[in-house]
Design a protein around this motif. Structure first.
Motif, PDB file in Angstrom:
ATOM      1  N   THR A  29       0.665  -1.384  -0.197  1.00 46.11           N
ATOM      2  CA  THR A  29      -0.011  -0.038  -0.197  1.00 46.11           C
ATOM      3  C   THR A  29       0.875   1.330  -0.238  1.00 46.11           C
ATOM      4  N   GLU A  30       2.025   1.417   0.501  1.00 46.57           N
ATOM      5  CA  GLU A  30       2.884   2.575   0.494  1.00 46.57           C
ATOM      6  C   GLU A  30       3.466   2.773  -0.661  1.00 46.57           C
ATOM      7  N   LEU A  31       3.315   1.846  -1.607  1.00 44.66           N
ATOM      8  CA  LEU A  31       3.506   2.225  -3.131  1.00 44.66           C
ATOM      9  C   LEU A  31       2.409   2.531  -4.070  1.00 44.66           C
ATOM     10  N   SER A  32       1.396   2.715  -3.435  1.00 41.93           N
ATOM     11  CA  SER A  32      -0.073   3.137  -4.266  1.00 41.93           C
ATOM     12  C   SER A  32       0.220   4.306  -5.236  1.00 41.93           C
ATOM     13  N   GLY A  33      -0.143   3.856  -6.524  1.00 44.82           N
ATOM     14  CA  GLY A  33      -0.074   5.032  -7.537  1.00 44.82           C
ATOM     15  C   GLY A  33       1.364   5.271  -7.799  1.00 44.82           C
ATOM     16  N   VAL A  36       7.905   2.378  -9.897  1.00 36.14           N
ATOM     17  CA  VAL A  36       9.261   2.225  -9.174  1.00 36.14           C
ATOM     18  C   VAL A  36      10.140   1.217  -9.932  1.00 36.14           C
ATOM     19  N   LEU A  37      11.277   1.320  -9.496  1.00 34.53           N
ATOM     20  CA  LEU A  37      12.177   0.413 -10.099  1.00 34.53           C
ATOM     21  C   LEU A  37      12.156  -1.132  -8.948  1.00 34.53           C
ATOM     22  N   MET A  38      11.753  -2.138  -9.707  1.00 38.36           N
ATOM     23  CA  MET A  38      11.717  -3.263  -8.940  1.00 38.36           C
ATOM     24  C   MET A  38      12.968  -4.256  -9.183  1.00 38.36           C
ATOM     25  N   MET A  39      13.492  -4.638  -8.178  1.00 42.96           N
ATOM     26  CA  MET A  39      14.718  -5.746  -8.191  1.00 42.96           C
ATOM     27  C   MET A  39      14.157  -7.008  -7.963  1.00 42.96           C
ATOM     28  N   GLU A  40      14.255  -7.838  -8.932  1.00 42.23           N
ATOM     29  CA  GLU A  40      14.090  -9.507  -8.343  1.00 42.23           C
ATOM     30  C   GLU A  40      15.284 -10.105  -8.252  1.00 42.23           C
ATOM     31  N   MET A  41      15.399 -10.413  -6.952  1.00 40.28           N
ATOM     32  CA  MET A  41      16.874 -11.194  -6.545  1.00 40.28           C
ATOM     33  C   MET A  41      16.857 -12.474  -6.129  1.00 40.28           C
ATOM     34  N   ILE A  42      17.373 -13.379  -6.947  1.00 35.98           N
ATOM     35  CA  ILE A  42      17.318 -14.844  -6.409  1.00 35.98           C
ATOM     36  C   ILE A  42      18.638 -15.027  -5.771  1.00 35.98           C
ATOM     37  N   ILE A  56      20.006 -11.404 -10.536  1.00 35.03           N
ATOM     38  CA  ILE A  56      19.279 -10.156 -10.284  1.00 35.03           C
ATOM     39  C   ILE A  56      18.654  -9.854 -11.653  1.00 35.03           C
ATOM     40  N   HIS A  57      17.215  -9.381 -11.606  1.00 38.05           N
ATOM     41  CA  HIS A  57      16.569  -8.940 -12.694  1.00 38.05           C
ATOM     42  C   HIS A  57      15.913  -7.374 -12.340  1.00 38.05           C
ATOM     43  N   PHE A  58      16.100  -6.332 -13.145  1.00 41.02           N
ATOM     44  CA  PHE A  58      15.468  -5.207 -12.898  1.00 41.02           C
ATOM     45  C   PHE A  58      14.391  -4.724 -13.935  1.00 41.02           C
ATOM     46  N   ASP A  59      13.351  -4.090 -13.336  1.00 39.94           N
ATOM     47  CA  ASP A  59      12.057  -3.788 -14.065  1.00 39.94           C
ATOM     48  C   ASP A  59      11.484  -2.608 -13.413  1.00 39.94           C
ATOM     49  N   LYS A  60      10.924  -1.887 -14.325  1.00 41.91           N
ATOM     50  CA  LYS A  60       9.988  -0.702 -13.686  1.00 41.91           C
ATOM     51  C   LYS A  60       8.542  -1.296 -13.828  1.00 41.91           C
ATOM     52  N   VAL A  61       8.126  -0.941 -12.692  1.00 41.20           N
ATOM     53  CA  VAL A  61       6.562  -1.499 -12.390  1.00 41.20           C
ATOM     54  C   VAL A  61       5.728  -0.420 -11.800  1.00 41.20           C
ATOM     55  N   THR A  62       4.387  -0.281 -12.139  1.00 46.41           N
ATOM     56  CA  THR A  62       3.436   0.634 -11.676  1.00 46.41           C
ATOM     57  C   THR A  62       2.455  -0.135 -10.630  1.00 46.41           C
TER      58      THR A  62
END
Length: 168
Positions: A29-33, A36-42, A56-62
């Protein structure tokens, strides 16, 4: 192997626990609207603690107004294009079919990288000790893959154009 999701928004890192992912939807909820840059880390664990980063994989997500990011809704097109490039290698379809425009990699800014490193160092110190250049290596690899995909894209369209010229 385990997985963690870290989001960077306005210089602040927010971790999304895997327990907050339900039915292909991430809830924070603190990321509502926000986008952001999301880092997926295995990562690997040792004695049940994060020990070494594997990938590691980076993506922009809304996230929508309710703080929900729908993974399935946004990743379908991405995976479809990635699969076309993967199968072009296997079946050598570059000669017969035009490939779609490759999706550019998401490259974090220096500030985002620093925020992630500070967060990981504070919360999971062994990860950066045992994988000191993993973020930079991941970014380089993403750029290299994209460069190869652009080359395949151009080649597939060149071959398609040559085939149409031969038909005339």
């Amino acid at each position: 192997m385990r997985i963690k999701y870290l989001c960077v928004s306005k210089g602040k890192v927010v971790e999304i626990p895997v327990s907050k992912i339900k039915n292909s939807k991430m809830i924070k909820t603190e990321l509502s609207g926000e986008t952001v840059l999301m880092m997926e880390m295995i990562y690997e664990t040792e004695n049940r603690k994060p020990f070494k980063i594997g990938k590691i994989h980076f993506d922009k997500v809304t996230f929508n107004q309710d703080g929900i990011y729908d993974i399935q809704a946004t990743s379908t097109k991405y995976f479809q294009i990635k699969l076309e490039y993967a199968f072009s290698d296997i079946h050598n379809t570059i000669e017969s079919k035009s490939l779609p425009i490759p999706i550019a990699p998401c490259i974090p800014t220096e500030e985002e990288i620093q925020a992630i490193k500070i967060y990981i160092d504070r919360k999971y110190p062994f990860l950066l000790i045992n994988s000191p250049r993993v973020i930079e290596n991941s970014i380089s690899k993403s750029k290299e893959i994209h460069k190869d995909e652009i080359k395949k894209f151009k080649e597939s369209h060149r071959n398609k154009a040559m085939g149409k010229l031969d038909e005339l």
